[in-house]
Design a protein around this motif. Structure first.
Motif, PDB file in Angstrom:
ATOM      1  N   UNK A 194      43.025  81.897  63.685  1.00  0.00           N
ATOM      2  CA  UNK A 194      41.891  82.888  63.533  1.00  0.00           C
ATOM      3  C   UNK A 194      42.429  84.060  62.513  1.00  0.00           C
ATOM      4  N   UNK A 195      43.375  84.752  63.069  1.00  0.00           N
ATOM      5  CA  UNK A 195      43.783  85.862  62.404  1.00  0.00           C
ATOM      6  C   UNK A 195      44.341  85.791  61.161  1.00  0.00           C
ATOM      7  N   UNK A 196      45.098  84.821  60.850  1.00  0.00           N
ATOM      8  CA  UNK A 196      45.692  84.346  59.579  1.00  0.00           C
ATOM      9  C   UNK A 196      44.279  83.875  58.424  1.00  0.00           C
ATOM     10  N   UNK A 197      43.345  83.612  59.275  1.00  0.00           N
ATOM     11  CA  UNK A 197      42.091  83.165  58.255  1.00  0.00           C
ATOM     12  C   UNK A 197      41.320  84.299  58.082  1.00  0.00           C
ATOM     13  N   UNK A 198      41.576  85.331  58.835  1.00  0.00           N
ATOM     14  CA  UNK A 198      40.799  86.662  58.873  1.00  0.00           C
ATOM     15  C   UNK A 198      39.388  86.405  59.284  1.00  0.00           C
ATOM     16  N   UNK A 245      48.904  74.219  64.044  1.00  0.00           N
ATOM     17  CA  UNK A 245      49.001  75.619  63.431  1.00  0.00           C
ATOM     18  C   UNK A 245      48.679  75.530  62.050  1.00  0.00           C
ATOM     19  N   UNK A 246      47.693  76.487  61.503  1.00  0.00           N
ATOM     20  CA  UNK A 246      47.557  76.180  59.892  1.00  0.00           C
ATOM     21  C   UNK A 246      48.751  76.337  59.184  1.00  0.00           C
ATOM     22  N   UNK A 247      49.220  75.588  58.256  1.00  0.00           N
ATOM     23  CA  UNK A 247      50.291  75.626  57.446  1.00  0.00           C
ATOM     24  C   UNK A 247      50.220  76.811  56.619  1.00  0.00           C
ATOM     25  N   UNK A 248      51.683  77.476  56.520  1.00  0.00           N
ATOM     26  CA  UNK A 248      51.730  78.953  55.690  1.00  0.00           C
ATOM     27  C   UNK A 248      51.241  78.735  54.340  1.00  0.00           C
ATOM     28  N   UNK A 249      51.435  77.473  53.523  1.00  0.00           N
ATOM     29  CA  UNK A 249      51.232  77.458  52.228  1.00  0.00           C
ATOM     30  C   UNK A 249      49.576  77.348  52.093  1.00  0.00           C
ATOM     31  N   UNK A 250      49.092  77.057  53.126  1.00  0.00           N
ATOM     32  CA  UNK A 250      47.565  76.901  53.034  1.00  0.00           C
ATOM     33  C   UNK A 250      46.787  78.353  52.799  1.00  0.00           C
ATOM     34  N   UNK A 251      47.576  79.478  53.633  1.00  0.00           N
ATOM     35  CA  UNK A 251      46.990  80.579  53.404  1.00  0.00           C
ATOM     36  C   UNK A 251      47.699  81.649  52.397  1.00  0.00           C
ATOM     37  N   UNK A 252      49.010  81.344  52.335  1.00  0.00           N
ATOM     38  CA  UNK A 252      49.783  82.191  51.333  1.00  0.00           C
ATOM     39  C   UNK A 252      49.767  81.688  50.003  1.00  0.00           C
ATOM     40  N   UNK A 253      49.837  80.329  49.984  1.00  0.00           N
ATOM     41  CA  UNK A 253      50.072  79.700  48.654  1.00  0.00           C
ATOM     42  C   UNK A 253      51.320  79.342  48.387  1.00  0.00           C
ATOM     43  N   UNK A 254      51.418  78.684  47.215  1.00  0.00           N
ATOM     44  CA  UNK A 254      53.043  78.376  47.061  1.00  0.00           C
ATOM     45  C   UNK A 254      53.410  79.134  45.787  1.00  0.00           C
ATOM     46  N   UNK A 255      54.561  79.728  45.820  1.00  0.00           N
ATOM     47  CA  UNK A 255      55.132  80.486  44.766  1.00  0.00           C
ATOM     48  C   UNK A 255      55.761  79.661  43.560  1.00  0.00           C
ATOM     49  N   UNK A 256      55.385  79.712  42.419  1.00  0.00           N
ATOM     50  CA  UNK A 256      55.922  78.778  41.330  1.00  0.00           C
ATOM     51  C   UNK A 256      57.274  79.147  41.263  1.00  0.00           C
ATOM     52  N   UNK A 257      57.798  80.316  41.373  1.00  0.00           N
ATOM     53  CA  UNK A 257      59.486  80.388  41.313  1.00  0.00           C
ATOM     54  C   UNK A 257      60.100  79.634  42.385  1.00  0.00           C
TER      55      UNK A 257
END
Length: 291
Positions: free
Chosen positions: A252-256, A273-285
């Motif tokens: 809930x916290x990470x989804x705001x 647990x919600x996967x990190x890349x679902x919230x943060x996204x994936x860095x193309x670098x």
């Protein structure tokens, strides 16, 4: 009286059944939790030959080992085991009356220092989460000591990174279980959340500092401050509920998500647990670097 003889034998399910049905006149009722522990060990290929095995007296009566034999029958798999024959019948009354080693004791023997019992609890919960997410945890499905030691060895560096910080937060806010907190941290790491992000969650939970009124963490913190909330489920099941609640709160916290009153999820099943890349996204670098 002949001296007892000991040898390692391959105990087949058929041989085990014969001993149980024809020579088992002195033993107690089977304890399901102990039986299931042995069955899981056999089925997972984790069975080890130890100084504890099967004891048979000079008259052919089974003195010790009925749970091990029953597990071999139930698992339907032959295993190597220590067999003692011509044992003194008078030893029956003193077999297995000493204190049983705990998972924490086994961690200590494996080089773990302080807090071995709490660490064992956290590792046990982590294993149960990964292997039995849809059932209520208890002695019948608890991971055996060898598996807990194995996970300690594999994740020791990670555990030693998280646990001192969890302990520090616990000193500020003693209303959460350190074992459940460690299990949560290991699970969150599996979902690729970074150490500093997991530590930020526990910092906010322990202090409540600068959290908005509808923060999931603030609401969960208020719930944890209530003793009746912490006792829900009793014993180990209360920790399972708390672990599931950590996961829901973190998600809930990470989804705001705004939360007026935190409500713990139905347990079981355990939620993910919600996967990190679902919230943060994936860095193309990062993608380019990994090619």
């Amino acid at each position: 009286m002949p001296k007892p003889k000991f040898e390692v034998v391959l105990m087949t399910p058929e041989w085990a059944r014969e001993i149980l049905t024809q020579k088992n006149n002195m033993n107690r009722k089977i304890r399901k939790s102990k039986l299931m522990m042995y069955i899981r060990s056999i089925e997972a290929g984790e069975w080890k030959v130890t100084n504890q095995g099967i004891g048979i007296d000079s008259e052919g009566n089974l003195l010790d080992g009925q749970h091990r034999l029953a597990a071999i029958v139930k698992a339907n798999k032959a295993v190597e085991i220590l067999l003692g024959t011509d044992c003194d019948p008078d030893t029956f009354g003193v077999i297995d009356i000493g204190a049983t080693r705990t998972a924490g004791d086994m961690l200590t023997l494996s080089g773990c220092g302080a807090n071995h019992n709490t660490l064992a609890t956290g590792i046990k919960m982590y294993i149960s989460y990964t292997e039995n997410p849809r059932v209520r945890w208890g002695s019948a499905n608890s991971p055996n000591h060898a598996k807990i030691v194995k996970y300690w060895t594999n994740k020791q560096e990670l555990i030693e990174a998280y646990f001192p910080f969890i302990t520090k937060c616990h000193k500020q806010f003693k209303c959460f279980s350190k074992g459940a907190a460690l299990a949560f941290s290991l699970i969150a790491d599996d979902y690729e959340w970074r150490t500093e992000e997991i530590m930020e969650y526990f910092t906010l939970l322990s202090t409540g500092a600068n959290l908005p009124a509808e923060s999931s963490i603030l609401s969960f913190r208020n719930q944890l401050s209530n003793p009746s909330f912490r006792r829900r489920g009793n014993g180990g099941f209360a920790s399972q509920i708390q672990l599931n609640s950590h996961i829901k709160c973190f998600n809930d916290w990470k989804r705001g998500k705004a939360v007026k009153k935190f409500i713990s999820p139905n347990t079981p099943p355990m939620i993910g647990i919600i996967p990190r890349d679902e919230i943060i996204g994936t860095n193309i670098i990062d993608i380019i670097k990994n090619r």
